[in-house]
Write a protein that holds these residues in place. Sequence first.
Motif: not given
Length: 567
Positions: A67, A93, A140-141, A145
């Motif tokens: 990401s 991502r 976001p990792a 997400w």
Amino acid sequence: MSGTELLVGPLLRRVVGDRATIWVETSAPATVRVETSGAAGGTAATFSAFGHHYALVVVTGLALGTSVRYQVFLDDRPVWPEPDSPYPPSVIRTRRADDADQPVRLLFGSCRETTQHSTTRRLPPDALDAYARRLVDLDPAGDAWPDLLLLLGDQVYADETSPVIRRFLRRRRRHRGLPPGAPDDQVVSFPEYTKLYLESWRDPEIRWLLSTVPSVMIFDDHEVIDDWNTSARWRAGMHREAWWTERISSGLASYWVYQHLGNLDPDEIAADPVYRAVTAAEDATEVLREFGIRVDTEADLAHDQQRWAQVQYQWSYSLDLGRTRVIVLDNRCSRVLRPGARSMLPAGEWSWFTDRAHGRYDHLVVGSSLPWLMPPGIHHLESWNERLADSPRRPVAAVSEWLRQLVDLEHWAAFRRSFDDLGQVFARLGTGDRSPASISVLSGDVHHSYVARAELPGDVRTPVYQLTCSPIHNQVPAPMRPLMRLGWWRGPAAMVRALARTAGLPAPSVRWRKLDGPYFGNAVSTLVHDGASAEVVLEGTTKEGQLRTVASRRLTPPGPPVPPRRT
């Protein structure tokens, strides 16, 4: 120093392997450059049309399973992220190299009017705004997400405009005339369409969300006009209006620029004839105007398979995420409308769909702006109406056509052959030891949300579902809600089915039952695939603008994994 500004975007659209596409609209011609916190990047020059400027940047060299933050530059001047932004940096991502074993999260919904301060009605809180606020606090990792946002129609409303747009139309039309009869409060021209997207996508939460979550989209009727392509008689009547050619060509051209272009992966973009034409032209205005007119004209040829195959531009598309195949269907532009031979897709495009429905995947997702499975009472009414609209008795056909347009009887049930054909495709796919783990039809349009399960004839192993999520930000009139609930009740549905039998209609080839809903608030849904399991979560907004779970349902049975489907 350049004074060029970023008007709309950046929109992160497709992420495919180590590449991604980012779409922008700028205030003047510029070179757009994207840089990441890693070694990846990309550059593109803007193309111009109708005095507006756009670019689609292909970012290459992304590391898999990461990401990374990114920046956007216009002529070497940084314009994104904006200074002092309250939102986290936008990211790209990528999925892991072994993404076949990585869960897939699809966020979906439809029907989003602009935020409340722009509308005349007091609507409940925007579900996509609420989702964006939640996402601010997520990593976001992490697995929570979303991999993709699928918007299933009515991203903008060309025919139900906000006070802001209506004031703009009044000012503009004092100086620029339109053909006679053009509606005063609806958009007609391409520049007017650009204001719709500017108003909708510059909502701060939405702008950030679209910059950091990949998205794909498909139109429904309100991107053009309510009841778009309801029937051949409807088309004939609209083409008699002096302003309609401008409206339909502008609607399709602007949809291609703002929505469809980003649906394509990098290889498809390079091969797209319209993209090659607009980027080669110094001014692509006439290219897009002629394209819009041509694509609408092609709808009149949809019944002629040989001529259609020679000219048709296809809005339907497909993509793969891990072991999930997503096929998004055009339910509007390319309908076959000839009485007695109505079809949701022309024969050539239907063949493309059935080809894409076979392949190597564990889960099949079909995106359809219009629900395949409606409340049974409404389904039988629509099928009955279609049969009478084809009656050789002109008075019967005329009254049925009037009713079809009056109450929007134009879903899959009103294209009965296509309804049955889709069920047969699912039955074939779901039969045998190598059938997929689940099949889901994702839809919107009807301003209420529900989960329904299909019961297909034969030895079908794969569970098949209708997952409807609508609206994101709108509402159904209160008097309509009891009628929609009534459509699910067994007694009224049986009465309408008896009416359909009087017209000689056989029973539907598919049976179905509602599992959750109907829910009438603003909502978004998340479909999660993890190995052979599938689950859907429907979330509605509270008065405070937060999300709460309305329904959560496991779509695949517990037990040993279903063998993955192979070619």
